[in-house]
Design a protein around this motif. Sequence first.
Motif, mmCIF file in Angstrom:
data_model
loop_
_atom_site.group_PDB
_atom_site.id
_atom_site.type_symbol
_atom_site.label_atom_id
_atom_site.label_comp_id
_atom_site.label_asym_id
_atom_site.label_seq_id
_atom_site.Cartn_x
_atom_site.Cartn_y
_atom_site.Cartn_z
ATOM 1 N N VAL A 1 0.825 -1.203 0.000
ATOM 2 C CA VAL A 1 0.000 0.000 0.000
ATOM 3 C C VAL A 1 0.864 1.261 0.000
ATOM 4 N N SER A 2 0.393 2.287 -0.708
ATOM 5 C CA SER A 2 1.070 3.592 -0.738
ATOM 6 C C SER A 2 0.523 4.469 0.375
ATOM 7 N N ALA A 3 1.157 5.594 0.580
ATOM 8 C CA ALA A 3 0.681 6.569 1.565
ATOM 9 C C ALA A 3 -0.631 7.176 1.085
ATOM 10 N N MET A 4 -1.480 7.562 2.048
ATOM 11 C CA MET A 4 -2.798 8.111 1.725
ATOM 12 C C MET A 4 -2.689 9.396 0.892
ATOM 13 N N GLY A 5 -3.400 9.423 -0.224
ATOM 14 C CA GLY A 5 -3.513 10.646 -1.025
ATOM 15 C C GLY A 5 -2.183 11.327 -1.281
ATOM 16 N N ASP A 6 -2.108 12.601 -0.903
ATOM 17 C CA ASP A 6 -0.900 13.386 -1.150
ATOM 18 C C ASP A 6 0.046 13.421 0.041
ATOM 19 N N THR A 7 -0.089 12.452 0.936
ATOM 20 C CA THR A 7 0.723 12.455 2.157
ATOM 21 C C THR A 7 2.215 12.668 1.883
ATOM 22 N N THR A 8 2.752 11.950 0.908
ATOM 23 C CA THR A 8 4.192 12.041 0.650
ATOM 24 C C THR A 8 4.584 13.467 0.258
ATOM 25 N N ASP A 9 3.771 14.102 -0.588
ATOM 26 C CA ASP A 9 4.051 15.491 -0.971
ATOM 27 C C ASP A 9 3.972 16.417 0.238
HETATM 28 MG MG MG Z 1 1.850 8.464 -3.425
#
Ligand code: MG
Length: 453
Positions: free
Chosen positions: A65-73
């Motif tokens: 799974v990736s981070a929720m929505g724009d969390t990484t940004d």
């Molecule tokens: Mg992402």
Amino acid sequence: MTFGRGIRAPRHTTHAARRHHREFHVALIVQKYGGSSVADAESIKRVAKRIVDTRRQGHDVVVAVSAMGDTTDELLDLAGQVAPIPAPRELDMLLSSGERIAMALLAMAIHSMGFEARSFTGSQAGMITDATHGAARIVDVTPVRLREALDEGAIVIVAGFQGFNRDTRDITTLGRGGSDTTAVALAAALHADVCEIYSDVDGIFTADPRVVPKARKLDRVSSEEMLEMAANGAKVLYIRAVEYARRHGVLIHARSTFSSAEGTYVLGEGMQVPDAEEGETMEEPIVAGVATDQSQAKITIIGVPDVPGKAAEIFKLVARTGANVDMIVQNVSAAATGRTDISFTLPKADAPTALRALAADQADVGFESLVHDDQIGKLSVVGAGMRTHSGVSATLFEALSVSGINIEMISTSEIRISVVVRGDDLAEAARVVHTAYGLDGEVDATVYAGTGR
Ligand code: MG
Ligand code: ASP
């Protein structure tokens, strides 16, 4: 696709017994959900349901799974606010936390549906990488704990995009979009039947549907074509993941979180779409798709002395800045001056540094001036059929000429032809070329607001 739905095989069946009772085959399915698929609590519950449905069909399920929505940004932005150049080790500690949030929430949502799920960080999952913070490469996968959890009947959730280096004993991240690679690496290590990559688009299209409304979803694409498309602007799959899948023989199925329709299978050498009819042979189209890329700039070096060694000098300078040069064109030199022009393209973000390096050495190299142009667009036609068919480039040039679109640069590989045109012409160029190769669908493609991640 069916893997003998609904019937759960007894554990510890021997391979022979399994083959005998084909309908009892328990598949191991790896699923990857991108940030847009788990953007909020509602979406997490929707994804949890999808995972549970797969489990109910009797399969073992491992989820990246990736981070929720724009969390990484948002985390990157936050880091930038406390430090102009955040320490790479700490940045990886920070960014890897995004996926930890998503994995724990997803496991909780699955629990509340009455199923056993266990989440693991990248290091717990045995994602061993080199020590390069921010762009680590996976060197080994030792999924001991995942195996144990599967054997105990749990659904396994793994935080994407992250790993662990044995020498530094630090957490690493794999680079933006790295959760695709996590999923593929897990699929390879666990010998999964398929690696399903879920996003908010239906699969791989013959062109970006936002640019070419008549783009069609492909049922299948070869991994070599997919690599060329991804390298030349297609954003649905992360290029390193496709490379990894190709090297390790992983079957990728790119599909949508929002529908149960089949997406696109990315087939490596000798692979087949599951459940394809015996002996079914598809007429392979000559051209698989048209990719567009508006992220490049062009630098022209004017009046380069036409003597041996100048290109080497120039591109050594550019390489030292770390710029990733793509296309290069050198004109014939003007007889009168014995000078020539050299143009090349590179990512827009790399252009300022490259220009500075060239300007600093202008006297040594002996060129006259530099021109920077960031209004270009690159169009690429990709197809394995180019190896065996002639006239593919003629079709491209003809379509552009009929529309009065000027070609500024051309480059080719075995299965690709790329041209640089004015950025303003790119969308129209893509549409006419798409039509010229007979790729247009009957109806306009559905375009979601999605990002394809
Ligand atoms: Mg992402
Ligand atoms: N969350 C990371 C990113 O946004 C990794 C991923 O989404 O695959 O780049």
